[in-house]
Scaffold this active site. Structure first.
Site, PDB file in Angstrom:
ATOM      1  N   SER A 246      71.859  43.980   4.166  1.00  0.00           N
ATOM      2  CA  SER A 246      72.723  45.004   5.103  1.00  0.00           C
ATOM      3  C   SER A 246      73.988  45.198   4.429  1.00  0.00           C
ATOM      4  CB  SER A 246      72.895  44.252   6.576  1.00  0.00           C
ATOM      5  OG  SER A 246      73.593  43.121   6.357  1.00  0.00           O
ATOM      6  N   TYR A 280      74.218  45.622  14.626  1.00  0.00           N
ATOM      7  CA  TYR A 280      74.416  44.027  14.938  1.00  0.00           C
ATOM      8  C   TYR A 280      75.610  43.553  14.062  1.00  0.00           C
ATOM      9  CZ  TYR A 280      73.054  42.057  10.069  1.00  0.00           C
ATOM     10  OH  TYR A 280      73.200  41.583   8.836  1.00  0.00           O
ATOM     11  N   LYS A 281      76.498  44.383  13.198  1.00  0.00           N
ATOM     12  CA  LYS A 281      77.657  43.586  12.880  1.00  0.00           C
ATOM     13  C   LYS A 281      78.813  44.634  12.911  1.00  0.00           C
ATOM     14  CE  LYS A 281      76.876  43.471   7.607  1.00  0.00           C
ATOM     15  NZ  LYS A 281      76.690  42.654   6.586  1.00  0.00           N
ATOM     16  N   GLY A 327      68.042  33.994   3.060  1.00  0.00           N
ATOM     17  CA  GLY A 327      68.769  32.319   3.095  1.00  0.00           C
ATOM     18  C   GLY A 327      68.413  31.750   4.318  1.00  0.00           C
ATOM     19  N   ASP A 441      98.691  57.025  37.437  1.00  0.00           N
ATOM     20  CA  ASP A 441      98.029  57.768  35.956  1.00  0.00           C
ATOM     21  C   ASP A 441      98.436  59.141  36.383  1.00  0.00           C
ATOM     22  OD1 ASP A 441      96.171  58.640  34.337  1.00  0.00           O
ATOM     23  OD2 ASP A 441      94.482  58.281  35.529  1.00  0.00           O
TER      24      ASP A 441
HETATM   25  C1  SPV Z   1      90.797  57.490  32.270  1.00  0.00           C
HETATM   26  O1  SPV Z   1      90.185  56.518  32.314  1.00  0.00           O
HETATM   27  O2  SPV Z   1      91.826  57.364  32.304  1.00  0.00           O
HETATM   28  C2  SPV Z   1      90.023  58.981  32.610  1.00  0.00           C
HETATM   29  C3  SPV Z   1      88.600  58.892  33.016  1.00  0.00           C
HETATM   30  O3  SPV Z   1      90.576  59.812  32.470  1.00  0.00           O
HETATM   31  S1  SPV Z   1      88.670  59.157  35.031  1.00  0.00           S
HETATM   32  O4  SPV Z   1      89.533  57.687  35.293  1.00  0.00           O
HETATM   33  O5  SPV Z   1      87.587  58.762  35.410  1.00  0.00           O
HETATM   34  O6  SPV Z   1      89.648  60.294  35.050  1.00  0.00           O
HETATM   35 MG    MG Z   2      92.754  59.481  32.149  1.00  0.00          MG
END
Ligand code: SPV
Ligand code: MG
Length: 667
Positions: A246, A280-281, A327, A441
């Site tokens: 690999s 796997y890696k 190995g 957010d």
């Molecule tokens: C985030 O993770 O900030 C996203 C996805 O934008 S969601 O929260 O579903 O809007």
């Molecule tokens: Mg977002």
């Protein structure tokens, strides 16, 4: 160690075959004589000093050996009395050169690599015998007691086994024997086998009987022997050996293993597919096609094939190799089920597994560490998402919001059914990045701070990064964001078609959110695509029509428009538990566009497995917030437990042991 090859004799039973040269120059295959084969094998085994006793056609033999131009230090010792003495006298003539450990062999002996390997691997002194071959009438037999050779000669039949004059002799044991040889010769007893002198020691030379069973180890005395050996060699030459690799860097350790494997037969190398390596890696630095070329150019590699999966079954059943070489590091750990399957398949096909000790040389570990470091470099990291998409079809990404969660995403591996599962990429979520900073957010955490998070993650990881770019901001700002992300080595930015004060999509219509127009958002995508400098970087358009309940037709119209504007991928989002609307979108989008990657964030619609999403045409699955959601209850619980108990003792059982946390991050 010195090799002593006895080549003084007449070889009279070979008839015309030895009329112009000594027996050891008899051709046993189109490319080899008995002697050239012995010398090449000794050289490959790392032996440099060779003493050859000569007599019959000595000059022809010496010229021949020189013509082979092997990197060996060969000394010839002529036995001028070859016609009237036996090789005991040749050894006597060479005695001054024989003070080292010794491999002693008759000049008419043909053996396979494994025979020699086993002889050389003996801890002490040994002589090759075979308990499986019938006792020969006229040739050497050995009387063995407690594994030790007592007598060697043609006259012993009781408690005897077939024996061949191939010895590995430790200095001290050999000295005992040589002293007896000298005594024999100096008393005029020089027409007997050297073994007659050995027999006077009654086993005191401590030579173990090394049973090589059916491995080739045969002398050639007459044309019948020659025909039989030629046939055996042909069969041996057609043996095949299979090894799977690999690696994308070939170092001395790999080459040493390849050299060993080549000695067993024609070497077929299986190059593990990019998908299997990535599973796997880590993602290979060099694609499978190029890795194939690398191996094809190693001298002595007979064929190179692709091995599509971690399982050897398909290739072993198709190629039916005589040997598989590996190995011994896979006898335990996650590769054990793969090894078990190899053994089961070989039991069906009649092959054998040969395992060599795994050399965990620090030098090679350093190379691996450097390879890893390379993977973290922006140029190599950025393009890896596109390659993963091409190789795997479906890529998974897990959220990371700091170095620590980055490490968890980088290193968490689950071994299941002989395979290994891990996340392919990381999602730097606006929700989690804001939450980790205790902020809402709403694009409040500015780009400088978001880039700082990316940098923290990048510093300790290598996997490709998908960045949540929120709305992308003003188009005039977005073009700079694209260039910065690209320069940092981020693989993809996802921007959502909202405008004004962005709120998290999972609020849906509970809060006021404005969707951008198709025209404006398309212009933003176009500007971003024009701004980027490399082909690697991807801009993904995220459609909020289903979140904002604008309907499927609107979602599809936007998806096609944004693709037209240059989006490299489309993310369709939903906050419903039921995956039906996402499934419908996928079906209808794929009817018209089979290629553009589709990204899903199944936070709400979390019941469908990755395999099903792949079958329905999705390409990236983002687990957008699970790590931070797992962390918050755990830390709240610890805080509460301490408050309730006025001390930390009760909370200890919920915690990672202190010793583990200080060792979690390697320094
Ligand atoms: C985030 O993770 O900030 C996203 C996805 O934008 S969601 O929260 O579903 O809007
Ligand atoms: Mg977002």
């Amino acid at each position: 160690m010195t090799a002593l090859i006895l080549n003084s004799g007449l070889g009279s039973r070979m008839g015309v075959l030895t009329s112009e040269h000594p027996k050891c120059m008899t051709e046993i295959s189109p490319r080899e004589t008995i002697l050239s084969r012995q010398l090449r094998m000794l050289e490959a085994a790392g032996i440099r000093r060779v003493v050859i006793t000569t007599g019959y056609y000595s000059q022809v033999l010496e010229d021949y050996v020189q013509s082979l131009e092997l990197p060996l230090e060969v000394t010839f010792v002529r036995n001028e009395r070859y016609a009237e003495t036996n090789y005991i006298w040749s050894i006597y003539c060479a005695r001054a050169l024989l003070e080292d450990d010794l491999v002693l062999m008759h000049g008419d002996l043909v053996f396979e690599n494994e025979t020699l390997d086993r002889v050389l691997a003996c801890e002490g002194s040994c002589m090759t015998v075979s308990t499986t071959l019938p006792l020969p009438e006229k040739d050497f037999k050995a009387v063995v007691d407690g594994g030790v050779v007592q007598k060697v000669g043609i006259e012993f039949f009781d408690q005897a086994v077939a024996a061949q004059a191939l010895y590995r002799l430790k200095k001290a044991d050999w000295k005992l024997w040589l002293d007896r040889i000298i005594a024999f010769c100096e008393s005029g007893n020089d027409r007997v086998y050297a073994e007659n002198a050995l027999n006077t020691l009654d086993g005191a030379a401590n030579i173990a009987a090394l049973d090589v069973e059916n491995l080739l180890c045969a002398e050639i005395d007459n044309p019948e022997d020659l025909a039989a050996v030629r046939a055996r060699l042909k069969e041996i030459e057609h043996r095949t050996v299979y090894m799977c690799f690999s690696t994308d860097i070939i170092h001395g350790g790999h080459l040493a293993l390849i050299r060993k494997a080549q000695k067993l037969g024609r070497l077929i190398i299986g190059v593990l597919s990019d998908e299997a390596v990535a599973s796997y890696k880590r993602f290979p630095l060099v694609p499978a096609e190029e890795r194939k070329v690398m191996f094809e150019n190693i001298a002595g590699v007979w064929r190179v094939v692709e091995q599509k999966t971690l399982s050897y079954r398909e290739n072993l059943t198709r190629l039916r190799p005589d040997y598989v070489v590996h190995g011994d590091d896979w006898c335990a750990g996650f590769q054990k089920p793969i090894r078990d399957e190899v053994l089961a398949v070989l039991a069906e096909t009649g092959g054998r597994l040969i395992e060599y000790p795994y050399a965990a040389d620090p030098k090679y570990r350093d190379i691996q560490a450097r390879e890893r470091a390379d993977l973290a470099m922006p140029e190599l990291r950025r393009g890896r998402l596109r390659r993963l998409l091409a190789v795997k079809g479906l890529v998974t990404a897990m959220e990371a919001h700091d170095g620590l969660t980055g490490l968890v995403v980088e290193n968490t591996v689950v071994h299941q059914d002989g395979g290994a599962h891990q996340f392919d990429a990381m999602w730097v979520s606006s929700l989690c990045d804001s939450t980790a900073k205790g902020k809402p957010d709403i694009e409040l955490v500015d780009m400088t701070s978001r880039f700082r998070t990316i940098d923290d993650i990048m510093e300790v990881t290598t996997k490709p990064i998908i960045f949540d770019g929120d709305t992308g901001g003003l188009t005039e700002h977005f073009v700079y964001t694209v260039r910065s992300l690209e320069r940092m080595g981020v693989s993809m930015v996802i921007i959502e078609d909202k405008t004004g004060l962005k709120k998290n999509s999972l609020f849906g219509t509970e809060v006021v959110q404005t969707q951008d127009s198709i025209e404006n958002f398309s212009a933003k995508i176009r500007a971003g695509k024009n701004a980027q400098r490399t082909k690697d970087f991807m801009i993904c358009a995220r459609i909020e029509s289903l979140i904002l309940e604008r309907g499927m037709e609107d979602a599809l119209a936007r998806a096609f428009a944004f693709t037209e504007a240059g989006a490299d991928a489309i993310m369709i989002h939903s906050r419903k538990k039921d995956p039906a609307e996402i499934q419908e979108f996928l079906e209808r989008f794929r009817e018209k566009d089979p290629a553009t990657p589709i990204v899903l964030v199944p936070t709400s619609f979390n019941s469908v497995k990755e395999e099903e999403w792949k079958a329905r045409g999705a390409n990236i699955i983002i687990y957008a917030n699970q790590l931070i959601r797992a962390a918050v209850p755990a830390i709240q619980k610890a805080a509460r437990t301490i408050l309730e108990n006025h001390r930390a003792e009760e909370c200890d059982s919920q915690l990672m042991p202190f010793q583990e946390i200080i060792r979690l991050i390697p320094s």
